[in-house]
Design a protein around this motif. Structure first.
Motif, mmCIF file in Angstrom:
data_model
loop_
_atom_site.group_PDB
_atom_site.id
_atom_site.type_symbol
_atom_site.label_atom_id
_atom_site.label_comp_id
_atom_site.label_asym_id
_atom_site.label_seq_id
_atom_site.Cartn_x
_atom_site.Cartn_y
_atom_site.Cartn_z
ATOM 1 N N SER A 119 0.821 -1.222 0.000
ATOM 2 C CA SER A 119 0.000 0.000 0.000
ATOM 3 C C SER A 119 0.855 1.272 0.000
ATOM 4 O O SER A 119 0.324 2.375 -0.087
ATOM 5 N N GLU A 120 2.167 1.111 0.098
ATOM 6 C CA GLU A 120 3.077 2.268 0.062
ATOM 7 C C GLU A 120 4.099 2.113 -1.066
ATOM 8 O O GLU A 120 5.309 2.299 -0.877
ATOM 9 N N GLN A 121 3.587 1.777 -2.221
ATOM 10 C CA GLN A 121 4.457 1.472 -3.357
ATOM 11 C C GLN A 121 5.401 2.633 -3.691
ATOM 12 O O GLN A 121 6.599 2.433 -3.904
ATOM 13 N N GLU A 122 4.857 3.836 -3.700
ATOM 14 C CA GLU A 122 5.658 5.012 -4.064
ATOM 15 C C GLU A 122 6.827 5.204 -3.102
ATOM 16 O O GLU A 122 7.958 5.464 -3.509
ATOM 17 N N LYS A 123 6.552 5.028 -1.806
ATOM 18 C CA LYS A 123 7.588 5.188 -0.779
ATOM 19 C C LYS A 123 8.666 4.109 -0.922
ATOM 20 O O LYS A 123 9.866 4.393 -0.826
ATOM 21 N N ALA A 124 8.236 2.862 -1.144
ATOM 22 C CA ALA A 124 9.183 1.747 -1.301
ATOM 23 C C ALA A 124 10.129 1.999 -2.477
ATOM 24 O O ALA A 124 11.356 1.818 -2.359
ATOM 25 N N PHE A 125 9.576 2.431 -3.610
ATOM 26 C CA PHE A 125 10.405 2.691 -4.799
ATOM 27 C C PHE A 125 11.289 3.925 -4.613
ATOM 28 O O PHE A 125 12.417 3.969 -5.105
ATOM 29 N N LYS A 126 10.787 4.905 -3.887
ATOM 30 C CA LYS A 126 11.562 6.133 -3.644
ATOM 31 C C LYS A 126 12.851 5.815 -2.884
ATOM 32 O O LYS A 126 13.928 6.322 -3.212
ATOM 33 N N ILE A 127 12.728 4.939 -1.868
ATOM 34 C CA ILE A 127 13.891 4.588 -1.035
ATOM 35 C C ILE A 127 14.750 3.506 -1.683
ATOM 36 O O ILE A 127 15.980 3.603 -1.731
ATOM 37 N N ASN A 128 14.107 2.451 -2.195
ATOM 38 C CA ASN A 128 14.842 1.268 -2.670
ATOM 39 C C ASN A 128 15.331 1.365 -4.107
ATOM 40 O O ASN A 128 16.165 0.563 -4.524
ATOM 41 N N ALA A 129 14.807 2.324 -4.876
ATOM 42 C CA ALA A 129 15.202 2.406 -6.282
ATOM 43 C C ALA A 129 15.694 3.802 -6.675
ATOM 44 O O ALA A 129 16.839 3.968 -7.084
ATOM 45 N N ILE A 130 14.836 4.810 -6.498
ATOM 46 C CA ILE A 130 15.206 6.161 -6.962
ATOM 47 C C ILE A 130 16.403 6.708 -6.180
ATOM 48 O O ILE A 130 17.374 7.210 -6.760
ATOM 49 N N GLU A 139 0.030 -21.692 5.906
ATOM 50 C CA GLU A 139 0.332 -20.317 5.496
ATOM 51 C C GLU A 139 -0.425 -19.318 6.353
ATOM 52 O O GLU A 139 -1.426 -19.641 6.983
ATOM 53 N N PHE A 140 0.091 -18.105 6.383
ATOM 54 C CA PHE A 140 -0.596 -16.992 7.026
ATOM 55 C C PHE A 140 -1.064 -16.047 5.931
ATOM 56 O O PHE A 140 -0.375 -15.853 4.941
ATOM 57 N N LYS A 141 -2.224 -15.465 6.119
ATOM 58 C CA LYS A 141 -2.685 -14.452 5.162
ATOM 59 C C LYS A 141 -1.903 -13.163 5.412
ATOM 60 O O LYS A 141 -1.953 -12.600 6.501
ATOM 61 N N THR A 142 -1.154 -12.744 4.414
ATOM 62 C CA THR A 142 -0.399 -11.497 4.515
ATOM 63 C C THR A 142 -0.709 -10.634 3.295
ATOM 64 O O THR A 142 -1.116 -11.153 2.248
ATOM 65 N N ALA A 143 -0.488 -9.332 3.437
ATOM 66 C CA ALA A 143 -0.777 -8.415 2.324
ATOM 67 C C ALA A 143 0.093 -8.720 1.112
ATOM 68 O O ALA A 143 -0.359 -8.655 -0.030
ATOM 69 N N ALA A 144 1.348 -9.074 1.371
ATOM 70 C CA ALA A 144 2.286 -9.368 0.277
ATOM 71 C C ALA A 144 2.505 -10.869 0.153
ATOM 72 O O ALA A 144 2.626 -11.571 1.154
#
Length: 278
Positions: free
Chosen positions: A68-79, A236-241
């Protein structure tokens, strides 16, 4: 004396690496002290310090939240990583960066080689893969080490949770297989890389040797610490990812290029337990 700049120095991996490299001229910055998403800050720090090595331990690692925080993840881990690689090249520093087993889809039945097809199944894995690609395209002096299932006697991680939770019964997933990897062993290896740098740049896998499920790992922690928790396997556990079912990585190339024997999962756990108890 080599100058080393460490980002994300207050995290689990950064803490371990900074402790291991204590004999070097270190410039350590927590994520609060140096925000890697601010290119100006990054450029100023690297320009002023002129480090021989930049070890990037800053990352967005909240796997489920990343959905749910795709933009933040890419900002830190890629950009931010792309910019760091550009600045490192500009000032002739060697960049050491960490990626993840989550760049693979987990459908393999034998351990993944470094040059195998990547196919992340969650946002976190996709953001880390984008970071890898950004670094390799810039083509400066760089090492990318894919690590997995990281834990340590310090910080927030699976080992500490099993060791310290008040729960007497733990339900642990038994459908994912990987290689639990001690941050202490990663740190020892990084010291070796800096001391005997072969300048053979590229992507490498680094995990403790062997494979097990999270359930088997929890049982091993329980036993090594002399706890008496009831540990039950669950499918398994239900997880968002989504998680890869099988993410064991082949480290033969790493051992060959760096002339280094990576410790087994058992050895890694033994040392973490020893440090945790002391």
């Amino acid at each position: 004396m080599k100058k080393i700049l460490i980002t994300g120095a207050n995290g689990m991996l950064g803490t371990a690496i900074a402790a291991e490299l204590i004999d070097y001229t270190l410039f350590v910055f927590s994520s609060k002290e140096l925000d890697i998403t601010c290119s100006f800050q990054l450029d100023q720090k690297i320009k002023n310090i002129q480090p021989d090595y930049i070890i990037n331990c800053a990352a967005y690692t909240a796997v489920d939240l990343a959905e749910s925080e795709q933009e933040k993840a890419f900002k830190i881990n890629a950009i931010a990583v792309q910019k760091m690689a550009q600045i490192a090249k500009q000032y002739n520093a060697t960049l050491i960066h960490f990626s993840t087993d989550y760049v693979f889809n987990g459908e393999a039945t034998v351990s993944y080689l470094t040059d195998q097809k990547t196919d992340p199944i969650n946002v976190y894995g996709a953001s880390k893969l984008a970071g890898e690609k950004a670094i390799t395209q810039i083509d400066g002096k760089h090492y990318i080490f894919r690590i997995s299932w990281l834990y340590a006697p310090h910080g927030k991680n699976f080992f500490r949770w099993v060791a310290e939770t008040d729960m007497k019964e733990l339900n642990i997933v038994d459908s994912q297989t990987g290689s639990p990897t001690s941050a202490l062993d990663v740190a020892t290896f990084i010291k070796e890389v800096i001391e005997n740098d072969p300048a053979t740049y590229g992507i490498y896998n680094f995990t403790n040797q062997g494979e097990m499920t999270w359930y088997a790992f929890a049982k091993a922690i329980n036993q090594k610490l002399g706890l008496s928790k009831m540990i039950q396997p669950v499918a398994e556990f239900k997880t968002a990812a989504k998680r890869p079912f099988y993410s064991v990585m082949n480290c033969e190339k790493t051992e060959r290029v760096f002339d280094y024997q990576i410790p087994s999962i058992e050895k890694g756990l033994h040392e973490v337990v020893r440090r945790f108890k002391s």
